[in-house]
Design a protein around this motif. Structure first.
Motif, PDB file in Angstrom:
ATOM      1  N   VAL A  56       0.849  -1.193   0.000  1.00  0.00           N
ATOM      2  CA  VAL A  56       0.000   0.000   0.000  1.00  0.00           C
ATOM      3  C   VAL A  56       0.886   1.245   0.000  1.00  0.00           C
ATOM      4  N   GLU A  57       0.576   2.197  -0.867  1.00  0.00           N
ATOM      5  CA  GLU A  57       1.417   3.386  -1.010  1.00  0.00           C
ATOM      6  C   GLU A  57       1.274   4.340   0.179  1.00  0.00           C
ATOM      7  N   ASN A  58       2.400   4.899   0.577  1.00  0.00           N
ATOM      8  CA  ASN A  58       2.452   6.020   1.500  1.00  0.00           C
ATOM      9  C   ASN A  58       2.987   7.226   0.741  1.00  0.00           C
ATOM     10  N   HIS A  59       2.343   8.364   0.904  1.00  0.00           N
ATOM     11  CA  HIS A  59       2.857   9.593   0.301  1.00  0.00           C
ATOM     12  C   HIS A  59       3.804  10.229   1.316  1.00  0.00           C
ATOM     13  N   ILE A  60       5.098  10.114   1.048  1.00  0.00           N
ATOM     14  CA  ILE A  60       6.138  10.601   1.959  1.00  0.00           C
ATOM     15  C   ILE A  60       6.584  11.997   1.517  1.00  0.00           C
ATOM     16  N   ARG A  61       6.716  12.907   2.477  1.00  0.00           N
ATOM     17  CA  ARG A  61       7.218  14.244   2.182  1.00  0.00           C
ATOM     18  C   ARG A  61       8.323  14.608   3.166  1.00  0.00           C
ATOM     19  N   ILE A  62       9.409  15.168   2.642  1.00  0.00           N
ATOM     20  CA  ILE A  62      10.545  15.598   3.456  1.00  0.00           C
ATOM     21  C   ILE A  62      10.798  17.068   3.161  1.00  0.00           C
ATOM     22  N   GLU A  63      10.960  17.885   4.207  1.00  0.00           N
ATOM     23  CA  GLU A  63      11.179  19.313   4.018  1.00  0.00           C
ATOM     24  C   GLU A  63      12.360  19.794   4.865  1.00  0.00           C
ATOM     25  N   ARG A  64      13.203  20.607   4.242  1.00  0.00           N
ATOM     26  CA  ARG A  64      14.257  21.315   4.961  1.00  0.00           C
ATOM     27  C   ARG A  64      14.035  22.811   4.734  1.00  0.00           C
ATOM     28  N   PRO A  65      13.280  23.473   5.617  1.00  0.00           N
ATOM     29  CA  PRO A  65      12.864  24.855   5.361  1.00  0.00           C
ATOM     30  C   PRO A  65      13.852  25.921   5.822  1.00  0.00           C
ATOM     31  N   GLY A  66      14.884  25.546   6.577  1.00  0.00           N
ATOM     32  CA  GLY A  66      15.845  26.543   7.028  1.00  0.00           C
ATOM     33  C   GLY A  66      15.771  26.845   8.504  1.00  0.00           C
ATOM     34  N   ASP A  67      15.065  26.003   9.266  1.00  0.00           N
ATOM     35  CA  ASP A  67      14.976  26.185  10.715  1.00  0.00           C
ATOM     36  C   ASP A  67      15.948  25.285  11.462  1.00  0.00           C
ATOM     37  N   GLY A  68      16.902  24.676  10.736  1.00  0.00           N
ATOM     38  CA  GLY A  68      17.859  23.777  11.360  1.00  0.00           C
ATOM     39  C   GLY A  68      17.349  22.366  11.506  1.00  0.00           C
ATOM     40  N   LEU A  69      16.125  22.116  11.043  1.00  0.00           N
ATOM     41  CA  LEU A  69      15.517  20.806  11.162  1.00  0.00           C
ATOM     42  C   LEU A  69      15.113  20.286   9.784  1.00  0.00           C
ATOM     43  N   ILE A  70      15.008  18.957   9.676  1.00  0.00           N
ATOM     44  CA  ILE A  70      14.413  18.327   8.511  1.00  0.00           C
ATOM     45  C   ILE A  70      13.144  17.636   8.995  1.00  0.00           C
ATOM     46  N   HIS A  71      12.028  17.922   8.331  1.00  0.00           N
ATOM     47  CA  HIS A  71      10.719  17.461   8.765  1.00  0.00           C
ATOM     48  C   HIS A  71      10.230  16.347   7.842  1.00  0.00           C
ATOM     49  N   PHE A  72       9.625  15.318   8.434  1.00  0.00           N
ATOM     50  CA  PHE A  72       9.137  14.165   7.684  1.00  0.00           C
ATOM     51  C   PHE A  72       7.633  14.026   7.898  1.00  0.00           C
ATOM     52  N   PHE A  73       6.911  13.761   6.792  1.00  0.00           N
ATOM     53  CA  PHE A  73       5.458  13.664   6.839  1.00  0.00           C
ATOM     54  C   PHE A  73       4.998  12.425   6.077  1.00  0.00           C
ATOM     55  N   ALA A  74       3.832  11.914   6.486  1.00  0.00           N
ATOM     56  CA  ALA A  74       3.070  10.955   5.691  1.00  0.00           C
ATOM     57  C   ALA A  74       1.773  11.659   5.349  1.00  0.00           C
ATOM     58  N   ASP A  75       1.571  11.949   4.056  1.00  0.00           N
ATOM     59  CA  ASP A  75       0.505  12.870   3.653  1.00  0.00           C
ATOM     60  C   ASP A  75       0.739  14.191   4.397  1.00  0.00           C
ATOM     61  N   GLU A  76      -0.212  14.640   5.175  1.00  0.00           N
ATOM     62  CA  GLU A  76      -0.031  15.898   5.914  1.00  0.00           C
ATOM     63  C   GLU A  76       0.281  15.662   7.387  1.00  0.00           C
ATOM     64  N   THR A  77       0.486  14.415   7.774  1.00  0.00           N
ATOM     65  CA  THR A  77       0.719  14.099   9.179  1.00  0.00           C
ATOM     66  C   THR A  77       2.206  14.106   9.500  1.00  0.00           C
ATOM     67  N   PRO A  78       2.646  14.936  10.474  1.00  0.00           N
ATOM     68  CA  PRO A  78       4.064  14.912  10.853  1.00  0.00           C
ATOM     69  C   PRO A  78       4.453  13.557  11.441  1.00  0.00           C
ATOM     70  N   LEU A  79       5.619  13.081  11.028  1.00  0.00           N
ATOM     71  CA  LEU A  79       6.130  11.811  11.536  1.00  0.00           C
ATOM     72  C   LEU A  79       7.245  12.017  12.549  1.00  0.00           C
ATOM     73  N   VAL A  80       8.256  12.778  12.162  1.00  0.00           N
ATOM     74  CA  VAL A  80       9.421  12.976  13.008  1.00  0.00           C
ATOM     75  C   VAL A  80      10.174  14.199  12.507  1.00  0.00           C
ATOM     76  N   ARG A  81      10.970  14.822  13.392  1.00  0.00           N
ATOM     77  CA  ARG A  81      11.854  15.924  13.011  1.00  0.00           C
ATOM     78  C   ARG A  81      13.288  15.522  13.307  1.00  0.00           C
ATOM     79  N   PHE A  82      14.184  15.930  12.429  1.00  0.00           N
ATOM     80  CA  PHE A  82      15.584  15.529  12.516  1.00  0.00           C
ATOM     81  C   PHE A  82      16.452  16.783  12.483  1.00  0.00           C
ATOM     82  N   ALA A  83      17.319  16.949  13.492  1.00  0.00           N
ATOM     83  CA  ALA A  83      18.209  18.109  13.553  1.00  0.00           C
ATOM     84  C   ALA A  83      19.380  17.906  12.601  1.00  0.00           C
TER      85      ALA A  83
END
Length: 270
Positions: A209-236
């Motif tokens: 079953v597919e998961n829509h994975i999204r990863i963002e590095r917006p410039g706050d010192g963190l990398i953010h991980f999502f499944a659809d629009e749900t936050p999964l974890v943040r990585f410094a």
């Protein structure tokens, strides 16, 4: 004398042609190279962590927690180095692949121990004896958003999102039963779990079953991980010399893994 002069002119023309070809092949985002080695991290049987209410997949029989240990890196075969083209859909979209056809730079390979290539409109990676295979390419900007539709049938699969000057890479992995982890793989093959395996109800807990994975590095010192629009974890973002990279990875301790990727999209963030 005339013949010597003609030979010199011909040699110069060959050199100039080679330089021009190198410029053409060196454009875009740079090379997208496979890291094919049995020394990649081996998931110890796959974790049985799962979302609440989910049932374990019949294909996930071992229940051991993934172990991390140093390994000896096997020799890497000749690398496939090809420039990935840029798309121009909109000014902020850097890459948009729907895998309707093979992509220049992503291998189309069928071997005795692994295969990769476009099948039925998706990029399909399979292990049949190897414990891991991954492909990476550079992102020449700091802030980005990456998304992909990921279906894991067997093993652990996901996205490479960061690299260190030492050659270490960071990868985000998902399993068929809805577990996730972030790992740092050194150039030596040793792997450390930066974010240990855990279940998320936001991830599908059914193989294939597919998961829509999204990863963002917006410039706050963190990398953010999502499944659809749900936050999964943040990585410094670790200190020191790091660079953004993107890539696809499939790994399985027993050497049997299968995952598909679709709608790979990368955007440059302000």
């Amino acid at each position: 004398m005339m013949r010597l002069r003609e030979q010199i002119v011909l040699a110069v023309m060959v050199v100039l042609a080679g330089v021009a070809l190198g410029i053409v092949l060196g454009g875009g985002l740079g090379s997208f190279s496979p890291r094919i080695t049995d020394a990649n991290h081996q998931l110890a049987g796959m974790p049985t962590l799962q979302a609440a209410g989910a049932t374990a997949s019949p294909s996930l029989t071992p229940s051991a927690t993934p172990s991390v240990r140093a390994t000896t890196r096997s020799p890497v075969p000749d690398e496939l180095t090809t420039t990935l083209p840029l798309t121009t859909a909109t000014p902020e979209v850097i890459i948009a692949y729907d895998f309707a056809a093979p992509i220049v730079g992503l291998p189309q390979v069928v071997s005795d121990t692994w295969s990769a290539g476009v099948v039925d409109g998706r990029y399909r990676m399979q292990l049949n004896g190897r414990t891991s295979v991954s492909f990476t390419g550079p992102l020449p900007f700091e802030h980005y958003r990456l998304s992909v539709d990921l279906a894991v049938h067997q093993g652990g699969a996901g996205v490479i999102f960061l690299a260190e000057e030492s050659g270490s890479i960071y990868r985000f992995l998902v399993t068929p039963d809805g577990a996730l982890a972030i790992e740092r793989q050194a150039a030596t093959g040793e792997v450390v779990q930066v974010v240990p395996w855990s279940a998320s109800p936001a991830l599908a807990a059914t193989p294939g079953v597919e998961n829509h994975i999204r990863i963002e590095r917006p410039g706050d010192g963190l990398i953010h991980f999502f499944a659809d629009e749900t936050p999964l974890v943040r990585f410094a973002v670790p200190p020191g010399m790091v660079q953004n990279r993107y890539g696809l990875v499939l790994t399985a301790r027993q050497g049997q893994g299968l995952a598909t990727f679709d709608n790979l999209r990368i955007e440059r963030l302000p």
